[in-house]
Design an enzyme around this catalytic site. Structure first.
Site, PDB file in Angstrom:
ATOM      1  NE  ARG A 231      70.661  69.871   4.381  1.00 56.59           N
ATOM      2  CZ  ARG A 231      71.054  68.605   4.301  1.00 56.59           C
ATOM      3  NH1 ARG A 231      71.654  68.148   3.233  1.00 56.59           N
ATOM      4  NH2 ARG A 231      70.828  67.768   5.315  1.00 56.59           N
ATOM      5  CD  GLU A 260      67.315  69.412  -2.052  1.00 56.90           C
ATOM      6  OE1 GLU A 260      66.937  68.475  -1.332  1.00 56.90           O
ATOM      7  OE2 GLU A 260      68.505  69.749  -2.145  1.00 56.90           O
ATOM      8  CG  HIS A 278      69.491  65.837  -1.421  1.00 61.27           C
ATOM      9  ND1 HIS A 278      69.107  66.891  -0.629  1.00 61.27           N
ATOM     10  CD2 HIS A 278      70.421  65.181  -0.690  1.00 61.27           C
ATOM     11  CE1 HIS A 278      69.758  66.855   0.517  1.00 61.27           C
ATOM     12  NE2 HIS A 278      70.571  65.811   0.508  1.00 61.27           N
TER      13      HIS A 278
HETATM   14  C1  8YV Z   1      69.955  62.398   2.977  1.00 61.44           C
HETATM   15  C2  8YV Z   1      71.482  64.340   3.696  1.00 61.44           C
HETATM   16  O1  8YV Z   1      69.642  62.412   1.622  1.00 61.44           O
HETATM   17  O2  8YV Z   1      72.767  63.377   5.386  1.00 61.44           O
HETATM   18  C3  8YV Z   1      72.237  64.387   4.970  1.00 61.44           C
HETATM   19  O3  8YV Z   1      72.328  65.466   5.567  1.00 61.44           O
HETATM   20  O4  8YV Z   1      71.106  65.321   3.176  1.00 61.44           O
HETATM   21  C4  8YV Z   1      71.272  63.044   3.022  1.00 61.44           C
HETATM   22  O5  8YV Z   1      72.157  62.074   3.400  1.00 61.44           O
HETATM   23  C5  8YV Z   1      68.784  62.900   3.720  1.00 61.44           C
HETATM   24  O6  8YV Z   1      68.938  62.922   5.095  1.00 61.44           O
HETATM   25  C6  8YV Z   1      67.582  62.057   3.374  1.00 61.44           C
HETATM   26  O7  8YV Z   1      66.537  62.897   3.212  1.00 61.44           O
END
Ligand code: 8YV
Length: 312
Positions: A231, A260, A278
């Site tokens: 993150r 983002e 991402h």
């Molecule tokens: C996804 C993510 O891009 O799993 C996570 O925590 O950040 C990613 O796999 C996200 O959940 C989709 O917005």
């Protein structure tokens, strides 16, 4: 009667089809007046389907007095207020494990992309520079020392793959994990000082906010590279931009950012940076498996069964 659910953001069409088959789906991102709409319909909505980025904002939670469950399409649940959910008696599920391989893959890809400057070489060939310019000799991953910040399920998959590159693997986390063939550092700064690569893959929590600080970047040093697939909140972004521009660290490969989809303009013009929007889990196989968990957790809840992958 089908239960009513609020879908916060678009998902894969196969997941949406399944949701629409089983539930009355209210599509939040399409609403012109979300507050007004939820004031009318919110009392009937029993579930939220969301993702790791959008989570569930407080104003949405407040508008859904009958909310029972949040099923999130992602492993990270930092965008969901878990203590608040517990207080309200709202269950939360996420999608762990199914994305480990995809995440490890993009991490290694970003590392190779950065040290071998693959995006820049690709751009040079497309710009017909081959034959007109010479390309610099670069460093390689092989034999380098990597420090993984957060040796959880994804971190372990990254470590396995980096061992295939004959890299020495160390890690930092809250606790030393027994029976692992990697060196543990209780002190992140000490690890940053010793490694060539710092890979950030810990969850976004209040404790990890800004953990990769100016001081850690200084410890990583002018030969060191930073990779963040976790993150954006874990890294002090202004400090990173400065460290990259003044040679405090060698380079960075980033799949995640603080705000983002906004990426600091300064990063876009840097040659020692690889940027990705991402995309860690963004393969068909992985997103299908994630979507399947979103659906199956909701189904388990409404059938009165235990959740498959509960957070709370
Ligand atoms: C996804 C993510 O891009 O799993 C996570 O925590 O950040 C990613 O796999 C996200 O959940 C989709 O917005």
């Amino acid at each position: 009667m089908k239960p009513e659910i609020l879908q916060i953001a678009p998902m894969m069409s196969s997941v949406e089809e399944e949701l629409n088959r089983a539930y009355v789906v209210h599509e939040y991102w399409k609403l012109d007046d979300p507050a007004g709409y939820l004031a009318d319909t919110g009392a009937n909505i029993r579930a939220i389907a969301t993702d790791g980025h959008h989570g569930a904002k407080p104003e949405i939670m407040d508008a859904l007095p009958s909310l029972e469950i949040i099923s999130s399409y992602g492993v990270g649940y930092d965008a969901i207020n878990i203590p608040d959910c517990k207080e309200r008696g709202v269950r939360v599920s996420n999608t762990p494990d199914v994305l480990n391989d995809a995440m490890a893959e993009i991490t290694v890809g970003l590392m190779i992309g950065l040290c071998r400057r693959i995006p820049q070489l690709d751009a040079a060939v497309r710009a017909n520079e081959w034959g007109r310019t010479s390309f610099p000799l670069l460093s390689e991953l092989t034999g380098a020392h990597v420090g993984i910040l957060g040796l959880g399920r994804i971190g372990k998959e990254i470590a396995l793959r980096l061992q295939a590159f004959k890299m020495k693997v160390s890690y930092h986390g809250r606790n030393k994990q027994e029976y692992l063939p990697y060196d543990y550092y209780g002190d992140l700064e000490a690890m940053a000082r010793d490694v060539d690569w710092l890979v950030v893959v810990a969850p976004g929590t209040p404790e990890t906010k800004g953990i990769v600080s100016k001081q850690i970047l200084e410890a990583l040093g002018p030969e060191g590279n930073l990779v963040n697939v976790a993150r954006g909140t874990l890294v002090d972004e202004p400090a990173l931009v400065e460290a990259l521009s003044n040679g405090t660290i060698a380079g960075a490969a980033l799949d995640v950012f603080e705000d983002e989809p906004t990426v600091p303009d300064a990063l876009k013009s840097m040659e020692n940076v690889v940027l990705s929007p991402h995309q860690g889990s963004a393969t068909r196989k992985t997103r299908t498996a994630m979507g399947d968990l979103v659906i199956r957790n909701l189904a388990a809840h409404f059938a009165g069964n235990p959740l498959l992958t509960p957070v709370t």
